[in-house]
Design a protein around this motif. Structure first.
Motif, mmCIF file in Angstrom:
data_model
loop_
_atom_site.group_PDB
_atom_site.id
_atom_site.type_symbol
_atom_site.label_atom_id
_atom_site.label_comp_id
_atom_site.label_asym_id
_atom_site.label_seq_id
_atom_site.Cartn_x
_atom_site.Cartn_y
_atom_site.Cartn_z
ATOM 1 N N GLN A 94 9.833 9.152 20.401
ATOM 2 C CA GLN A 94 11.090 8.667 20.015
ATOM 3 C C GLN A 94 11.208 8.166 18.353
ATOM 4 N N SER A 95 10.434 7.534 18.177
ATOM 5 C CA SER A 95 10.332 6.902 16.589
ATOM 6 C C SER A 95 8.855 6.949 16.004
ATOM 7 N N VAL A 96 8.890 7.037 14.730
ATOM 8 C CA VAL A 96 7.432 7.023 14.106
ATOM 9 C C VAL A 96 7.508 6.156 12.934
ATOM 10 N N GLN A 97 6.621 5.376 12.320
ATOM 11 C CA GLN A 97 6.643 4.599 11.110
ATOM 12 C C GLN A 97 5.366 5.263 10.601
ATOM 13 N N VAL A 98 5.304 5.645 9.348
ATOM 14 C CA VAL A 98 4.249 6.109 8.604
ATOM 15 C C VAL A 98 3.959 5.322 7.582
ATOM 16 N N GLY A 99 3.084 5.079 7.023
ATOM 17 C CA GLY A 99 2.628 4.652 5.671
ATOM 18 C C GLY A 99 1.501 5.257 4.850
ATOM 19 N N LEU A 100 1.659 5.607 3.800
ATOM 20 C CA LEU A 100 0.542 6.273 2.995
ATOM 21 C C LEU A 100 0.238 5.483 1.842
ATOM 22 N N PHE A 101 -1.008 5.432 1.648
ATOM 23 C CA PHE A 101 -1.703 4.342 0.711
ATOM 24 C C PHE A 101 -2.671 4.903 -0.328
ATOM 25 N N LYS A 102 -2.456 4.740 -1.661
ATOM 26 C CA LYS A 102 -3.433 5.272 -2.592
ATOM 27 C C LYS A 102 -4.236 4.180 -2.753
ATOM 28 N N THR A 103 -5.701 4.367 -2.911
ATOM 29 C CA THR A 103 -6.680 3.349 -2.952
ATOM 30 C C THR A 103 -7.291 3.244 -4.666
ATOM 31 N N SER A 111 -4.835 -1.189 -2.451
ATOM 32 C CA SER A 111 -3.830 0.167 -2.480
ATOM 33 C C SER A 111 -2.638 -0.113 -2.684
ATOM 34 N N VAL A 112 -2.053 0.880 -2.990
ATOM 35 C CA VAL A 112 -0.440 1.183 -3.111
ATOM 36 C C VAL A 112 0.227 2.340 -2.407
ATOM 37 N N GLY A 113 1.223 2.085 -2.041
ATOM 38 C CA GLY A 113 1.949 3.278 -1.132
ATOM 39 C C GLY A 113 3.315 3.150 -0.614
ATOM 40 N N VAL A 114 3.660 3.767 0.088
ATOM 41 C CA VAL A 114 5.088 3.745 0.827
ATOM 42 C C VAL A 114 4.796 3.876 2.420
ATOM 43 N N GLU A 115 6.169 3.583 2.826
ATOM 44 C CA GLU A 115 6.311 3.480 4.332
ATOM 45 C C GLU A 115 7.627 3.968 4.828
#
Length: 146
Positions: A94-103, A111-115
């Motif tokens: 029904q829903s998803v939250q994704v976060g990707l982070f460069k280390t 790390s820095v990233g986006v969600e």
């Protein structure tokens, strides 16, 4: 029909490598940390994996197949790719939250990233006019692990 409840699946700090970034040195594989939170309806009392939302094949795709994709400049594009894979994996999601982070992007940060978080309804609206999903954008149902 078995009763169903809302389940939350969390995958935290999954390690992979992707070609992503606006700088020339980011056109090669670099370490990426992936966080995924999935919510969906599944059997209240599952008797087998078929009654559950199976996270393993999504994780295997992130680790084994995604790194083979071509370079893209924006981490946001990669977030959208993963959201598409997750929703195409199981219609019960029904829903998803994704976060990707460069280390390795900022030396002084771990790390820095986006969600991004998206509901299935938003995904349907987002997908209108988009290309049809390909076999490459869907994880294989079962992957044997060594």
């Amino acid at each position: 029909m078995a009763s169903r409840n809302k389940w939350t699946i969390k995958v935290q700090q999954l390690q992979t490598q992707l070609r992503v970034g606006i700088y020339p040195h980011e056109e090669v594989l670099q370490p990426i940390v992936v966080n995924i939170t999935i919510q969906g309806l599944a059997d209240t009392r599952p008797a087998s994996i078929e009654h559950c939302i199976d996270y393993e094949s999504i994780c295997r795709w992130v680790i084994d197949q995604w790194p083979e994709s071509k370079h893209t400049p924006l981490l946001e594009t990669r977030v959208n790719e993963l959201i598409e894979v997750v929703f195409n994996h199981d219609k019960r999601i029904q829903s998803v939250q994704v976060g990707l982070f460069k280390t390795q992007a900022i030396q002084q940060a771990n790390s820095v990233g986006v969600e991004r978080e998206m509901s299935r309804r938003q995904f349907g609206e987002y997908s209108l006019g988009q290309r049809a999903p390909t076999a490459a954008s869907r994880p294989k149902k079962k992957v044997k692990t060594p």
